[in-house]
Write a protein that holds these residues in place. Sequence first.
Motif, PDB file in Angstrom:
ATOM      1  N   ALA A  24       0.839  -1.201   0.000  1.00  0.00           N
ATOM      2  CA  ALA A  24       0.000   0.000   0.000  1.00  0.00           C
ATOM      3  C   ALA A  24       0.874   1.252   0.000  1.00  0.00           C
ATOM      4  O   ALA A  24       0.596   2.213  -0.728  1.00  0.00           O
ATOM      5  CB  ALA A  24      -0.931  -0.007   1.212  1.00  0.00           C
ATOM      6  N   TYR A  25       1.945   1.250   0.795  1.00  0.00           N
ATOM      7  CA  TYR A  25       2.869   2.386   0.815  1.00  0.00           C
ATOM      8  C   TYR A  25       3.499   2.580  -0.567  1.00  0.00           C
ATOM      9  O   TYR A  25       3.581   3.699  -1.071  1.00  0.00           O
ATOM     10  CB  TYR A  25       3.955   2.171   1.868  1.00  0.00           C
ATOM     11  CG  TYR A  25       5.021   3.238   1.845  1.00  0.00           C
ATOM     12  CD1 TYR A  25       4.778   4.500   2.371  1.00  0.00           C
ATOM     13  CD2 TYR A  25       6.264   2.982   1.280  1.00  0.00           C
ATOM     14  CE1 TYR A  25       5.748   5.483   2.326  1.00  0.00           C
ATOM     15  CE2 TYR A  25       7.240   3.961   1.245  1.00  0.00           C
ATOM     16  CZ  TYR A  25       6.978   5.208   1.765  1.00  0.00           C
ATOM     17  OH  TYR A  25       7.941   6.183   1.715  1.00  0.00           O
ATOM     18  N   GLU A  26       3.910   1.507  -1.182  1.00  0.00           N
ATOM     19  CA  GLU A  26       4.548   1.584  -2.499  1.00  0.00           C
ATOM     20  C   GLU A  26       3.599   2.183  -3.536  1.00  0.00           C
ATOM     21  O   GLU A  26       4.014   2.953  -4.393  1.00  0.00           O
ATOM     22  CB  GLU A  26       5.009   0.189  -2.934  1.00  0.00           C
ATOM     23  CG  GLU A  26       5.797   0.174  -4.215  1.00  0.00           C
ATOM     24  CD  GLU A  26       7.111   0.952  -4.152  1.00  0.00           C
ATOM     25  OE1 GLU A  26       7.527   1.468  -5.210  1.00  0.00           O
ATOM     26  OE2 GLU A  26       7.723   1.046  -3.068  1.00  0.00           O
ATOM     27  N   ARG A  27       2.309   1.859  -3.440  1.00  0.00           N
ATOM     28  CA  ARG A  27       1.331   2.378  -4.410  1.00  0.00           C
ATOM     29  C   ARG A  27       1.122   3.880  -4.273  1.00  0.00           C
ATOM     30  O   ARG A  27       0.793   4.540  -5.256  1.00  0.00           O
ATOM     31  CB  ARG A  27      -0.009   1.652  -4.254  1.00  0.00           C
ATOM     32  CG  ARG A  27      -0.023   0.257  -4.848  1.00  0.00           C
ATOM     33  CD  ARG A  27      -1.425  -0.322  -4.897  1.00  0.00           C
ATOM     34  NE  ARG A  27      -2.067  -0.431  -3.600  1.00  0.00           N
ATOM     35  CZ  ARG A  27      -1.968  -1.483  -2.773  1.00  0.00           C
ATOM     36  NH1 ARG A  27      -1.234  -2.521  -3.118  1.00  0.00           N
ATOM     37  NH2 ARG A  27      -2.605  -1.484  -1.622  1.00  0.00           N
ATOM     38  N   ILE A  28       1.295   4.446  -3.073  1.00  0.00           N
ATOM     39  CA  ILE A  28       0.974   5.859  -2.904  1.00  0.00           C
ATOM     40  C   ILE A  28       2.179   6.777  -2.766  1.00  0.00           C
ATOM     41  O   ILE A  28       2.056   7.980  -2.928  1.00  0.00           O
ATOM     42  CB  ILE A  28       0.047   6.079  -1.685  1.00  0.00           C
ATOM     43  CG1 ILE A  28       0.787   5.870  -0.373  1.00  0.00           C
ATOM     44  CG2 ILE A  28      -1.191   5.229  -1.793  1.00  0.00           C
ATOM     45  CD1 ILE A  28       0.049   6.361   0.838  1.00  0.00           C
ATOM     46  N   ARG A  76      -7.359  10.892   3.333  1.00  0.00           N
ATOM     47  CA  ARG A  76      -8.043   9.750   3.952  1.00  0.00           C
ATOM     48  C   ARG A  76      -8.235   8.620   2.953  1.00  0.00           C
ATOM     49  O   ARG A  76      -8.035   7.450   3.278  1.00  0.00           O
ATOM     50  CB  ARG A  76      -9.376  10.201   4.546  1.00  0.00           C
ATOM     51  CG  ARG A  76      -9.188  11.026   5.816  1.00  0.00           C
ATOM     52  CD  ARG A  76     -10.513  11.316   6.503  1.00  0.00           C
ATOM     53  NE  ARG A  76     -11.417  12.126   5.709  1.00  0.00           N
ATOM     54  CZ  ARG A  76     -11.341  13.451   5.593  1.00  0.00           C
ATOM     55  NH1 ARG A  76     -10.378  14.118   6.207  1.00  0.00           N
ATOM     56  NH2 ARG A  76     -12.212  14.115   4.863  1.00  0.00           N
ATOM     57  N   GLU A  77      -8.604   8.962   1.733  1.00  0.00           N
ATOM     58  CA  GLU A  77      -8.813   7.940   0.706  1.00  0.00           C
ATOM     59  C   GLU A  77      -7.502   7.258   0.324  1.00  0.00           C
ATOM     60  O   GLU A  77      -7.437   6.038   0.195  1.00  0.00           O
ATOM     61  CB  GLU A  77      -9.450   8.580  -0.527  1.00  0.00           C
ATOM     62  CG  GLU A  77      -9.747   7.599  -1.632  1.00  0.00           C
ATOM     63  CD  GLU A  77     -10.398   8.266  -2.838  1.00  0.00           C
ATOM     64  OE1 GLU A  77     -10.194   7.745  -3.951  1.00  0.00           O
ATOM     65  OE2 GLU A  77     -11.082   9.290  -2.666  1.00  0.00           O
ATOM     66  N   LEU A  78      -6.459   8.043   0.156  1.00  0.00           N
ATOM     67  CA  LEU A  78      -5.175   7.504  -0.288  1.00  0.00           C
ATOM     68  C   LEU A  78      -4.541   6.581   0.749  1.00  0.00           C
ATOM     69  O   LEU A  78      -3.976   5.546   0.400  1.00  0.00           O
ATOM     70  CB  LEU A  78      -4.224   8.657  -0.622  1.00  0.00           C
ATOM     71  CG  LEU A  78      -3.061   8.348  -1.543  1.00  0.00           C
ATOM     72  CD1 LEU A  78      -3.517   7.817  -2.886  1.00  0.00           C
ATOM     73  CD2 LEU A  78      -2.221   9.603  -1.747  1.00  0.00           C
ATOM     74  N   VAL A  79      -4.622   6.932   2.024  1.00  0.00           N
ATOM     75  CA  VAL A  79      -3.941   6.135   3.050  1.00  0.00           C
ATOM     76  C   VAL A  79      -4.813   5.021   3.640  1.00  0.00           C
ATOM     77  O   VAL A  79      -4.334   4.220   4.441  1.00  0.00           O
ATOM     78  CB  VAL A  79      -3.371   7.012   4.188  1.00  0.00           C
ATOM     79  CG1 VAL A  79      -2.394   8.033   3.630  1.00  0.00           C
ATOM     80  CG2 VAL A  79      -4.461   7.663   5.007  1.00  0.00           C
ATOM     81  N   ARG A  83      -3.843   2.160   6.464  1.00  0.00           N
ATOM     82  CA  ARG A  83      -4.490   2.164   7.788  1.00  0.00           C
ATOM     83  C   ARG A  83      -5.181   0.836   8.076  1.00  0.00           C
ATOM     84  O   ARG A  83      -5.279   0.416   9.228  1.00  0.00           O
ATOM     85  CB  ARG A  83      -5.468   3.313   7.900  1.00  0.00           C
ATOM     86  CG  ARG A  83      -4.765   4.652   8.004  1.00  0.00           C
ATOM     87  CD  ARG A  83      -5.673   5.692   8.639  1.00  0.00           C
ATOM     88  NE  ARG A  83      -5.042   6.985   8.686  1.00  0.00           N
ATOM     89  CZ  ARG A  83      -4.310   7.419   9.707  1.00  0.00           C
ATOM     90  NH1 ARG A  83      -4.119   6.646  10.742  1.00  0.00           N
ATOM     91  NH2 ARG A  83      -3.766   8.615   9.676  1.00  0.00           N
ATOM     92  N   ALA A  84      -5.675   0.177   7.044  1.00  0.00           N
ATOM     93  CA  ALA A  84      -6.351  -1.111   7.233  1.00  0.00           C
ATOM     94  C   ALA A  84      -5.412  -2.170   7.806  1.00  0.00           C
ATOM     95  O   ALA A  84      -5.865  -3.144   8.408  1.00  0.00           O
ATOM     96  CB  ALA A  84      -6.950  -1.584   5.910  1.00  0.00           C
ATOM     97  N   CYS A  85      -4.109  -1.978   7.655  1.00  0.00           N
ATOM     98  CA  CYS A  85      -3.108  -2.927   8.156  1.00  0.00           C
ATOM     99  C   CYS A  85      -2.688  -2.618   9.587  1.00  0.00           C
ATOM    100  O   CYS A  85      -1.975  -3.410  10.209  1.00  0.00           O
ATOM    101  CB  CYS A  85      -1.867  -2.907   7.260  1.00  0.00           C
ATOM    102  SG  CYS A  85      -2.201  -3.306   5.539  1.00  0.00           S
ATOM    103  N   MET A  86      -3.091  -1.476  10.112  1.00  0.00           N
ATOM    104  CA  MET A  86      -2.625  -1.016  11.423  1.00  0.00           C
ATOM    105  C   MET A  86      -3.580  -1.429  12.534  1.00  0.00           C
ATOM    106  O   MET A  86      -4.791  -1.381  12.365  1.00  0.00           O
ATOM    107  CB  MET A  86      -2.497   0.509  11.430  1.00  0.00           C
ATOM    108  CG  MET A  86      -1.544   1.066  10.422  1.00  0.00           C
ATOM    109  SD  MET A  86      -1.596   2.893  10.455  1.00  0.00           S
ATOM    110  CE  MET A  86      -0.661   3.263   8.979  1.00  0.00           C
TER     111      MET A  86
END
Length: 106
Positions: A24-28, A76-79, A83-86
């Motif tokens: 997810a980090y890599e995508r954003i 909020r949309e991008l992250v 956040r779903a992994c936290m």
Amino acid sequence: MERRARVVFLIRIAPGGEEDFLAAYERIRHQVAGGVPGHLGDQVCRSTTDPGQWMITSEWRDLRCFEEWEASAAHRELVAPMRACMTDARSLRFAVVAETAAESAA
């Protein structure tokens, strides 16, 4: 005088969620680096003693830039996938008041 800002997120990733978090980090990351006003850079770090503990640090032109970005629907949309992994997250904000950098080799 507005000062550069450093924002630190201390986060805990759910066991088994590390790959999803990094994906997810890599995508954003390039979208943020190239498109968010005032964003100067960021790092994702993993604890060497507690594999579930992670840290994201980001540097901003000033704290106002970060706060405007954080309050936006786009943020909020991008992250959301990250956040779903936290399982836990805490944010700390700092103004840069002094800095020392290594001298470049001449």
